[in-house]
Design a protein around this motif. Structure first.
Motif, PDB file in Angstrom:
ATOM      1  N   ASN A 466       0.830  -1.198   0.000  1.00 58.08           N
ATOM      2  CA  ASN A 466       0.000   0.000   0.000  1.00 58.08           C
ATOM      3  C   ASN A 466       0.866   1.249   0.000  1.00 58.08           C
ATOM      4  O   ASN A 466       0.610   2.207  -0.752  1.00 58.08           O
ATOM      5  CB  ASN A 466      -0.916  -0.018   1.224  1.00 58.08           C
ATOM      6  N   ARG A 479      -1.131  -2.193  -6.259  1.00 59.53           N
ATOM      7  CA  ARG A 479      -2.453  -2.232  -5.639  1.00 59.53           C
ATOM      8  C   ARG A 479      -3.007  -3.659  -5.654  1.00 59.53           C
ATOM      9  O   ARG A 479      -3.655  -4.105  -4.712  1.00 59.53           O
ATOM     10  CB  ARG A 479      -3.411  -1.299  -6.368  1.00 59.53           C
ATOM     11  N   GLN A 482      -1.355  -5.465  -2.905  1.00 61.13           N
ATOM     12  CA  GLN A 482      -1.962  -5.100  -1.619  1.00 61.13           C
ATOM     13  C   GLN A 482      -3.259  -5.874  -1.407  1.00 61.13           C
ATOM     14  O   GLN A 482      -3.471  -6.474  -0.338  1.00 61.13           O
ATOM     15  CB  GLN A 482      -2.249  -3.601  -1.594  1.00 61.13           C
ATOM     16  N   ALA A 483      -4.114  -5.880  -2.419  1.00 58.50           N
ATOM     17  CA  ALA A 483      -5.391  -6.596  -2.291  1.00 58.50           C
ATOM     18  C   ALA A 483      -5.176  -8.088  -2.095  1.00 58.50           C
ATOM     19  O   ALA A 483      -5.863  -8.730  -1.293  1.00 58.50           O
ATOM     20  CB  ALA A 483      -6.246  -6.342  -3.535  1.00 58.50           C
ATOM     21  N   THR A 498      -9.826  -2.221  -1.693  1.00 61.31           N
ATOM     22  CA  THR A 498      -8.618  -1.840  -2.430  1.00 61.31           C
ATOM     23  C   THR A 498      -8.820  -2.000  -3.924  1.00 61.31           C
ATOM     24  O   THR A 498      -8.447  -1.123  -4.720  1.00 61.31           O
ATOM     25  CB  THR A 498      -7.432  -2.708  -1.967  1.00 61.31           C
TER      26      THR A 498
END
Length: 996
Positions: A466, A479, A482-483, A498
């Motif tokens: 993130n 991203r 991150q998800a 996200t």
């Protein structure tokens, strides 16, 4: 009676996808618009006829085929009454489907139209529907180029040789942000955690949920979700770092082991450096093919060999084809000098590609020529995602070059993908020390990768990605990373937030493929069948359009869709998607993955020949695929549970837990703890269940997993009569999501909660609220949630005094229960059905069901269920005046049900009270009546109070309740069917008790 089945399997929308025949509206011939029309305009919506999409101001929605066909029927004839019969004939021609299918499809269509347009579809009660848009339906002009219609490669697009891509049984190719088969800083992983908890307590119909929970992880095993970087539209990053797209391509004779190793070493070393640079996006052939018209990457051609006539003179070369024309860099020397020359050449290439980072530090390439030759072979296996061979090869390299940090890193990633967390952590720590010095940004990327191999630090990894994504928004894959790790950490709701934070539809196809596939994985884990159909279907369409290079994504989507279809339609499912996924893996040489799909198809059916399962399990264990091993054992356990083979079920669960403990995987252990929690409740070990709930509560849980745990905890409270506490627990997850601004629960989860809330509200006398929850519960097309809706509806009808309505629901319940396989789910639902039949006066039918369950439960260890079956027999025998048999069954039931559990104490006490009256022992009967009423009044159990009031004279006072208070309570609740006359009908003296 509180429902024993507190966990409802998550969602199957009825016939929302493929069906056994072509719809009459699949091809819109004879419609008011031209046959070759591609888009229609109606109001402020565009309807894309090619891709079954609705585009509106708020959202773009792709519809399942049947729902789209329903929309076409409405669009073709607006303002016309469409009867339900005519819609069945047009949308489901020649197919026998339930009436609820149409209701569910109407609901889905209204949702797709958006909240401002729901009233475009008007319901005509008892007749059908009228489509009333605000304006005419007209053909819309086709767009110049649809966002998903990317040109295939051609013209001057660079031709990139495809790297072989045959990774056998990859337990997880990392987060859904990959860019190609060769990844140095690929974020590792294992498969998707079993985010959904195992279906809840006693007894519960868990077939769909238990299967999807295990499969949720296994689905990610076979899908290419590789690497940190992804193709993105070029945007400017911070601090003047312009984003750069680069493709590394090995050319020349890449099969000559004696000459190619310097080029392979240069490829790996450059890849490590470039992936450590956040503004760089590495590309491969599949990206170039999917987005040929949108790319202007820098292509770096790498080659190595020996000088003509000088076999001892090696060269390594890099040609950079950039916007300013080609530039060739080369180094020559003896074999022993090549590692140092590769290191120097990599520095030159980096300076050419990224002049703004020329002075940033990089570690020295700490490997000699002999180890480099072995590394080239190991790297080739790593690039192909042949994880077991990669591990063996990298270990061989490290025996020769223990200070080679890149081999430690790639070994750690391979081990993590295999589910071997502990050795992965050891090697990633060595890599972190040896791969120094690094610039600040490169160190952050490496630190994120180091966090991502530790299952206990997935949320920290998500936070690290993130932070990188905030600073380098042009690298969209961050991203996705991150998800992915939010999902891996059991936070699917945060992962969805996200994923939805960016306009993914504006991204290239390569990004959208992985975005949709991640959404499909999360939807599957949450039991969101509609989401699986939408996102896996979109992945399939995009991957097919992308062509070569997307076989794994396509196979993964087909696998999800095949599993969903099995759970929706059972033996009638179309299993051809399994076969196509097998062919796709075989086509890229991924034989072990193909075997996995075959076994997955077997595990989605009744137990049979397990030779393929045993072969795959042995190969997974021998290859070190710990996560795969765990998931196979869990899925097999659930398969045998559904078939009633409980010894095999428990044995496989124990093996899975042992493997998870050995692997040090807390995500898998948490999922298995949820399995064991269900077992605690099935055997009636409520104290142990409460301890386990407290333990699991300390872990990071996602929304759907929290819902399951909430249902477990609420049930343990309701068993002891704490209905207010149970309702409070059921509100925890939705309230938390709202407070944190996270996505709402999937519809399937909301329906499950509504069923449970309706049960507990009924126990508090809140019948109107219970009916509202029944309405929400009934909207789900999932057959198991529908089963619970029928049960709750029958209980409400009975308490309201409408026995004919209850009888109609019970007929439907009996048919559905009889269709369940011979498992604890079947037995639990059989017991519940028996109780409702008894209350409706059908004592012999109830007695037969109780006997069936009691016999089946003997020797299973499920004491709680067995005790309920015996208690049911005691009640049915009491109802017909067989006092001796009733007393016998009562004695057998009591030790199995335990004490201080209001759910069963009340029913045991009522049977004992009636047996006392049958023996003309009125004094002990009155004493028991008073004690039960006092407890019911203290707990706020309104149905129990009304049942006990019916045993006394109208003018008698029972505790604080006199005749007037009892009348007011009856009028307020409408529980006119709450008396226990069904239980007391055989008493010789039917007069109410006169209390002194």
């Amino acid at each position: 009676m509180i429902s024993l089945t507190v966990g409802i399997q998550a969602g199957r929308p009825a016939d929302a996808g493929a069906a056994p025949g072509e719809s009459a509206l699949t091809q819109p011939n004879g419609t008011p618009w031209p046959v070759d029309a591609t888009r229609l305009q109606v109001g402020d919506l565009l309807v894309d006829l090619r891709y079954r999409r609705i585009n509106g101001p708020e959202q773009e929605v792709e519809l399942p085929q049947r729902v789209f066909d329903l929309l076409l029927a409405f669009l073709a004839e607006p303002g016309v009454l469409h009867t339900r019969a005519s819609l069945f004939g047009r949308v489901w021609p020649g197919v026998v489907v339930e009436d609820s299918n149409l209701s569910q499809s109407i609901w889905m269509l209204r949702k797709a139209l958006g909240p401002e347009r729901r009233d475009w579809i008007r319901t005509v009660p008892g007749s059908g529907y009228v489509f009333e848009p605000p304006g005419p339906v007209a053909e819309a002009a086709a767009p110049a180029l649809d966002p998903d219609d990317h040109a295939r490669p051609g013209g001057d697009a660079p031709s990139v040789p495809r790297v072989p891509d045959g990774a056998p049984l990859e337990s997880d190719a990392g987060p859904p942000a990959g860019n190609g088969p060769t990844r140095a800083l690929t974020s590792p992983g294992g498969e998707v955690p079993a985010v959904g908890a195992r279906v809840p307590p006693p007894p519960t119909t868990r077939r769909w949920t238990r299967a999807r929970v295990a499969v949720a992880g296994a689905v990610g095993i076979l899908v290419v979700l590789v690497a940190v970087v992804l193709l993105t539209p070029w945007r400017h990053g911070p601090a003047g770092r312009a984003p750069v797209g680069i493709a590394l391509v090995e050319v020349g004779d890449t099969h000559d082991r004696d000459t190619r190793w310097p080029g392979a070493l240069l490829h790996a070393w450059l890849e490590f450096k470039l992936e450590s640079t956040p503004e760089v996006t590495l590309l491969d052939e599949s990206h170039l093919a999917a987005d040929a018209g949108a790319l202007t990457p820098i292509v770096v051609l790498l080659a190595s060999g020996t000088a003509a006539g000088q076999p001892d003179q090696h060269f390594v070369r890099a040609r950079i084809d950039g916007p300013d024309g080609p530039r060739q860099l080369e180094r020559r020397g003896a074999a022993a000098e090549m590692p140092a020359l590769v290191d120097a050449l990599s520095a030159q290439v980096m300076a050419e590609l990224l002049p703004s980072r020329t002075n940033e530090p990089w570690p020295t390439l700490a490997i000699d020529a002999d180890a480099a030759r072995a590394y080239a072979d190991a790297y080739d296996r790593y690039a192909r995602r042949d994880l077991a061979a990669s591990v063996a090869g990298m270990r061989n390299v490290l025996e020769r070059a223990p200070g080679f940090g890149l081999a430690h890193l790639q070994l750690a990633i391979s081990l993590a993908r295999l589910g071997q967390a502990r050795p992965a952590i050891t090697h990633i720590q060595s890599a972190g020390t040896l791969l120094a010095p690094l610039g600040d940004d490169a160190r952050r990327v490496l630190d994120a990768a180091m966090l991502s191999v530790d299952p206990q630090r997935y949320m920290e990894a998500a936070d690290a990605f993130n932070a990188l994504a905030r600073d380098f928004p042009e690298r969209t894959g961050l991203r996705l990373d991150q998800a992915w790790y939010q999902f891996r950490a059991g936070q699917p709701d945060a992962a969805l937030a996200t994923l939805d934070a960016i306009d993914w539809q504006s991204e290239p196809a390569s990004v959208r493929i992985r975005w949709h596939l991640t959404r499909a994985d999360i939807a599957f884990a949450q039991g969101d069948a509609e989401g699986v159909l939408l996102h896996a279907g979109r992945t399939e369409a995009l991957a097919r359009a992308g062509g070569a290079g997307w076989e794994r994504e396509l196979a993964g989507a087909l696998h999800l869709l095949a599993l969903l279809d099995v759970h929706q339609r059972g033996d009638q499912a179309d299993r051809s998607r399994f076969d196509e996924a097998v062919r796709l893996y075989e086509g890229i040489g991924a034989e072990l993955d193909a075997l996995y799909i075959r076994v997955s198809a077997d595990l989605a059916a009744a137990p049979g020949d397990e030779s393929a399962f045993e072969t795959l399990l042995a190969r997974a264990h021998a290859g070190g695929y710990r996560s795969v091993e765990i998931q196979l054992l869990r899925r097999s356990a659930f398969q045998h549970y559904a078939a009633g083979n409980l010894s095999t079920y428990r044995s496989r669960l124990e093996q899975a837990r042992a493997a998870a403990t050995a692997a040090g995987n807390p995500v898998e252990l948490r999922a298995l703890d949820m399995d064991l929690l269900g077992e605690d409740l099935l055997i009636g070990a409520f104290d142990q269940a409460r301890k386990r709930i407290r333990s699991v509560r300390h872990e990071g849980l996602g929304s759907d997993q929290s819902v399951w745990l909430d249902q477990f905890e609420a049930f343990t409270l309701a068993v002891h009569g704490d209905f207010a506490g149970a309702l409070e627990v059921l509100e925890q997850t939705p309230r938390r999501l709202q407070q944190q601004g996270l996505p709402a629960l999937p519809d399937a989860s909301r329906a499950r909660l509504a069923c449970a809330r309706g049960d507990y509200l009924m126990q508090q006398g809140a019948m109107d609220q219970a009916r509202l929850e029944l309405d929400l519960c009934s909207r789900s097309a999932d057959r198991v949630v529908q089963l619970r809706a029928h049960w709750l509806g029958a209980a409400i009808d009975q308490l309201s005094g409408d026995r004919p309505a209850a009888a109609r629901r019970l007929d439907r319940l009996a048919t559905e229960v009889e269709a369940l396989p011979p498992s604890p789910d079947r037995w639990g639902n059989t017991i519940e059905l028996g109780y409702l039949l008894d209350r409706n006066g059908l004592h012999e039918q109830a007695n037969a069901l109780y006997r069936e369950a009691a016999l089946a439960l003997e020797g299973t260890g499920y004491r709680w269920l067995q005790g309920h079956a015996l208690l049911g027999l005691a009640e049915s025998r009491t109802a017909v005046g067989d006092w001796l048999s009733a007393a016998t069954y009562l004695r057998q039931a009591r030790p199995l049900l335990g004490t201080d559990r209001w759910m069963t104490d009340l029913r045991l006490g009522l049977v004992e009270l009636v047996l006392s009256l049958a023996r003309d022992e009125r004094k002990p009967a009155i004493a028991r009546l008073v004690a039960l009423h006092e407890q019911a009044h203290r707990l706020g159990d309104v149905p129990a109070q009304i049942a006990l009031h019916g045993l006394v004279a109208a003018d008698a006072r029972l505790g604080p309740c006199d005749g007037s208070a009892r009348g007011e309570q009856l009028a307020a609740t409408g529980m006119r069917g709450g008396a226990v006359d069904w239980l007391t009908a055989a008493l010789p003296d039917g007069q109410p008790l006169a209390l002194e």
